[in-house]
Design an enzyme around this catalytic site. Structure first.
Site, PDB file in Angstrom:
ATOM      1  N   ASP A  63     -16.140   0.958 -84.909  1.00 53.72           N
ATOM      2  CA  ASP A  63     -16.876   2.148 -84.497  1.00 53.72           C
ATOM      3  C   ASP A  63     -16.983   3.117 -85.670  1.00 53.72           C
ATOM      4  OD1 ASP A  63     -18.053   4.187 -83.113  1.00 53.72           O
ATOM      5  OD2 ASP A  63     -16.315   4.682 -81.888  1.00 53.72           O
TER       6      ASP A  63
ATOM      7  N   GLU B   4     -21.725   1.016 -83.485  1.00 52.41           N
ATOM      8  CA  GLU B   4     -20.540   0.253 -83.090  1.00 52.41           C
ATOM      9  C   GLU B   4     -20.912  -1.197 -82.780  1.00 52.41           C
ATOM     10  OE1 GLU B   4     -18.852   1.148 -79.204  1.00 52.41           O
ATOM     11  OE2 GLU B   4     -20.635   2.335 -78.730  1.00 52.41           O
TER      12      GLU B   4
END
Length: 403
Positions: free
Chosen positions: A8, A103
């Site tokens: 992420d 992500e």
């Protein structure tokens, strides 16, 4: 046992603006249009210390932080950085699932097994490579399934690495509030709390299964399993085909030195070629980016009817575009990209007068046709394959000067 990473990018839009303008480093910034009705798209970690968060009205964010720096969004920048991020991760494993612009899930089982590395060591390498190439920070969750990996990546930000296993998930997850569980929304959490389901551990109890059924319906077993550390969903990488492979570099000082700039194009073309070859990707299009100032940049593209991934072709086409579009201004960034990329195995090449094929038999047949036509013309004109004209142009213009 499979090893899943959830990676992420931290405060992505804000971090992207810092990578573009280092002056913003360490400042409380938000990404938003500067008007009273605007809302915050992303807040940097420095801004979050003031209680500012995404979806907050901008006027309220200003009240919380008088020194707030407001940066208007640059979505083309975010898109390009996102693509580059996924390209970097894709070098570790092709089993990658894009979850959003910032992500992804990636199955690292084969990579870690093949290289005899420990998961944390690989995660550190990924963080370092993403930061060195893109100046972006990322958090990584490592687990045996997607749900646990996602939960892990959210636990330490920025630049955190968290590992959840089948033996420690109870210790890590079960004490967390139920509204911290991935997949539990703002409307669902209050309903669960009214039933006495206050933690993830409460959701994992068998005696509460019938209690939660009216809330989750047909998905009850899925949430119950996740609370107990189980998730059987697979990495969905079928739709994550790369559309482009590119690389760019920002100079320490602006430059209009032709030799310096050509050398940078050479380095970038080599890197792009290596990435394409490693992933067995081909392209019929090269584009370059020339960035003069923060506000001024151009992208130019050339498209052909043959596919390639070799350094020489990429470099030559990039230089052709550069010479055609450069006007001696100082540059702060240049980039090279292959667009419209496809897998080599999917490429169904067809014989064409505009394509220099590697098949000797077919090439000879074309030569014979052209020879017969030229003999019939009796010197009034001479036909050549377009590929030979193109090759002569490249060679005459650049190859002799860039050996």
């Amino acid at each position: 046992m499979q090893i899943i990473f959830h990676i992420d990018l931290n405060a992505f839009f804000a971090s992207a603006e810092v990578s573009r303008n280092p002056f913003l480093e360490g400042k409380p910034i938000v990404i938003s249009r500067d008007s009273r009705r605007s809302i915050v798209t992303t807040a940097s970690y420095e801004a979050r210390k003031y209680g500012i968060h995404s979806a907050m009205p901008l006027f309220l964010a200003k009240q919380k932080c008088p020194d707030l720096v407001i940066v208007e969004p640059h979505f083309s920048l975010y898109k390009n950085l996102s693509q580059s991020f996924f390209e970097i991760i894709g070098q570790y494993s092709s089993q990658l699932e894009v979850a959003s612009i910032d992500e992804c899930y990636v199955d690292m089982t084969s990579y870690i097994t093949h290289h005899h590395m420990i998961p944390r060591e690989v995660a550190v390498h990924i963080q370092e490579e993403v930061y060195q190439q893109l100046h972006l920070k990322c958090s990584i969750g490592i687990a045996p399934n997607k749900f646990l990996a996602k939960m892990a990546s959210d636990m330490k930000k920025p630049m955190g690495i968290t590992i959840i296993t089948n033996s420690n998930y109870k210790e890590i997850l079960w004490t967390l509030s139920i509204d911290e569980m991935f997949g539990i929304g703002k409307k669902t959490a209050p309903k669960l709390k009214e039933l006495g389901i206050l933690t993830i551990g409460d959701l994992a109890k068998r005696e509460n299964y019938d209690l939660i059924r009216p809330i989750f319906g047909k998905n009850t077993f899925i949430y119950y399993q996740r609370a107990n550390g189980k998730d059987y969903s697979k990495i969905n990488y079928s739709h994550n085909q790369l559309k482009s492979i590119g690389n760019s570099t920002t100079f320490e000082e602006d430059s209009n030195d032709i030799d310096f700039l050509k050398n940078k194009f050479k380095e970038l073309s080599s890197e792009v070629s290596k990435r394409a070859i490693k992933r067995n990707m081909m392209s019929n299009s090269v584009s370059i980016t020339l960035k003069f100032t923060r506000e001024k940049s151009i992208t130019r593209q050339t498209i052909h009817d043959f596919y390639f991934n070799d350094f020489e072709t990429i470099y030559s086409l990039a230089l052709l575009l550069f010479e055609k579009n450069y006007n001696d201004e100082n540059l702060r960034l240049v980039g090279v990209s292959l667009n419209n990329v496809i897998e080599k195995k999917q490429l169904n090449e067809q014989l064409s007068l505009f394509h220099k094929t590697e098949e000797k038999r077919e090439d000879t047949e074309i030569d014979k046709i052209l020879k017969n036509l030229n003999e019939l013309a009796k010197g009034e004109f001479k036909l050549k394959k377009a590929s030979s004209l193109y090759e002569e142009q490249i060679q005459n213009k650049y190859l002799k000067n860039n050996e």
